[in-house]
Scaffold this motif. Structure first.
Motif, short mmCIF file in Angstrom:
data_model
loop_
_atom_site.label_atom_id
_atom_site.label_comp_id
_atom_site.label_asym_id
_atom_site.label_seq_id
_atom_site.Cartn_x
_atom_site.Cartn_y
_atom_site.Cartn_z
N ARG A 86 0.82 -1.20 0.00
CA ARG A 86 0.00 0.00 0.00
C ARG A 86 0.86 1.26 0.00
O ARG A 86 0.39 2.33 -0.38
CB ARG A 86 -0.92 0.01 1.23
N THR A 87 2.10 1.15 0.43
CA THR A 87 2.99 2.31 0.53
C THR A 87 3.89 2.40 -0.69
O THR A 87 4.59 1.44 -1.02
CB THR A 87 3.88 2.20 1.79
N PRO A 88 3.87 3.55 -1.38
CA PRO A 88 4.81 3.70 -2.50
C PRO A 88 6.24 3.80 -1.98
O PRO A 88 6.49 4.41 -0.94
CB PRO A 88 4.36 5.01 -3.15
N GLY A 89 7.16 3.18 -2.66
CA GLY A 89 8.54 3.24 -2.23
C GLY A 89 8.79 2.40 -0.99
O GLY A 89 8.18 1.34 -0.79
N LEU A 90 9.71 2.85 -0.15
CA LEU A 90 10.07 2.13 1.06
C LEU A 90 9.05 2.38 2.17
O LEU A 90 8.49 3.47 2.27
CB LEU A 90 11.44 2.57 1.56
N ARG A 91 8.85 1.38 3.00
CA ARG A 91 8.09 1.58 4.22
C ARG A 91 9.00 2.23 5.27
O ARG A 91 10.23 2.11 5.21
CB ARG A 91 7.57 0.24 4.74
N ARG A 92 8.38 2.85 6.28
CA ARG A 92 9.16 3.50 7.32
C ARG A 92 10.07 2.51 8.04
O ARG A 92 11.24 2.78 8.29
CB ARG A 92 8.23 4.19 8.34
N GLU A 93 9.51 1.33 8.35
CA GLU A 93 10.31 0.36 9.08
C GLU A 93 11.47 -0.18 8.23
O GLU A 93 12.54 -0.51 8.76
CB GLU A 93 9.44 -0.81 9.58
N GLU A 94 11.28 -0.25 6.92
CA GLU A 94 12.36 -0.70 6.05
C GLU A 94 13.50 0.32 6.04
O GLU A 94 14.68 -0.05 6.13
CB GLU A 94 11.82 -0.92 4.63
N LEU A 95 13.15 1.59 5.93
CA LEU A 95 14.19 2.62 5.93
C LEU A 95 14.90 2.68 7.28
O LEU A 95 16.13 2.80 7.33
CB LEU A 95 13.57 3.98 5.58
N ALA A 96 14.13 2.59 8.36
CA ALA A 96 14.75 2.62 9.68
C ALA A 96 15.74 1.47 9.84
O ALA A 96 16.85 1.65 10.38
CB ALA A 96 13.67 2.56 10.76
N THR A 97 15.37 0.29 9.38
CA THR A 97 16.26 -0.86 9.48
C THR A 97 17.52 -0.66 8.65
O THR A 97 18.64 -0.94 9.10
CB THR A 97 15.53 -2.13 9.01
N LEU A 98 17.34 -0.17 7.43
CA LEU A 98 18.49 0.08 6.55
C LEU A 98 19.44 1.11 7.15
O LEU A 98 20.66 1.01 7.00
CB LEU A 98 18.02 0.55 5.19
N ALA A 99 18.88 2.11 7.84
CA ALA A 99 19.70 3.18 8.42
C ALA A 99 20.23 2.83 9.79
O ALA A 99 21.05 3.57 10.35
CB ALA A 99 18.88 4.47 8.49
#
Length: 314
Positions: free
Chosen positions: A39-52
């Protein structure tokens, strides 16, 4: 007052992070996407947080503008996770620096005065089209070809002449540029970068507010929050007076001014493109010196009188 200002600047930082997150695909950062519908375009918040390497709660606070003092290490991690280039990374740092400090009041509009020696320089550059523009792209001074190259710009009152306004609102602009889509993308990216670090600048907010109201194309690009959009070194014009001409462009910052720049277009002598510049220079003078105000001297603009719409939405 201070908390309101900090929240406003933190919100700008959050808007930028959200825009970059929603425009970064999982595949681009090496994530494997499952078969389910996202449902979310691009990355999800949790995905970005994990990557960072930061907590999801902390990242959510950043994106919502509630956290205004991220460390340099956090900013660097987010930039790496989002695959930001150097310009985007620097913009992120500047937004964070602004969010971390108190800004007491909006800065005044910069002076629009153009030094006399700059006008002499523009004349010395003939037949090469040249002009002086403000940081928000108001055309402040020009030589004959510098104004005539933008076909139809001289139809507008002196105080209305602005290259961003021309690109989006003048009916001749789409026909003039063979790569109009690329031109407007670069234009909005430049304005977006400035708005992120000077969001209350009156010259910028008035222009952005007007374009958001009048141009759906501008509004769509503005929402993308892209700050890299370098203009090509070579531009091709389909000019109604001199035909198709390809020119090399150069933009030079004027030292000691409030963001003024000189724009120059050149062509190799002896070529058809250079011949077109000679023709443009010879046929343009009468139109290029036209003024709407008796107090305005030729080749110089005065303070803008464009009505002040509300500050552009983000």
């Amino acid at each position: 007052m201070a908390s309101t200002s900090a929240h406003s600047e933190g919100a700008e930082l959050g808007r930028y992070l959200r825009a970059r997150r929603t425009q970064t695909s999982p595949e681009h950062v090496g994530l494997t996407v499952g078969a389910g519908i996202r449902r979310t375009p691009g990355l999800r918040r949790e995905e970005l947080a994990t990557l960072a390497g930061i907590s999801i709660d902390y990242y959510v606070r950043l994106e919502r503008g509630k956290e205004t003092r991220p460390s340099p290490a956090v900013l660097d991690s987010l930039a790496r996770a989002l695959r930001m280039d150097d310009q985007e990374h620097q913009h992120l740092r500047e937004l964070a620096a602004r969010a971390a400090r108190y800004v007491s009041e909006p800065p005044p509009a910069p002076s629009r005065a153009v030094r006399p020696h700059l006008k002499l320089l523009l004349e010395s550059l003939r037949p090469n089209p040249a002009y002086v523009i403000s940081r928000s792209m108001d055309v402040l001074a020009w030589n004959p070809g510098g104004l005539a190259l933008y076909a139809g710009l001289d139809d507008w009152p002196v105080k209305q002449r602005n290259l961003a306004r021309y690109l989006f609102l003048h009916p001749a602009a789409r026909d003039l540029f063979t790569d109009w889509d690329r031109q407007i993308t670069a234009c909005v990216a430049r304005l977006r970068a400035m708005a992120g670090t000077a969001p209350d600048a009156p010259d910028l907010t008035h222009l952005v507010g007007e374009l958001l109201l009048k141009s759906p194309d501008f509004a769509g690009l503005w929402e993308r929050y892209e700050v890299t959009g370098r203009k090509p070194a070579h531009k091709t014009f389909q000019h109604p007076q001199v035909g198709t001409v390809t020119l090399t462009s150069q933009s030079l910052h004027v030292e000691g001014t409030p963001g003024q720049r000189i724009g120059v277009y050149t062509a190799e002598p002896g070529t058809a493109d250079h011949d077109a510049l000679l023709l443009l220079d010879m046929t343009a003078p009468a139109a290029s010196t036209r003024s709407t105000s008796p107090a305005t001297t030729p080749h110089e603009d005065t303070a803008p009188t464009t009505p002040s719409p509300e500050r552009g939405r983000h």
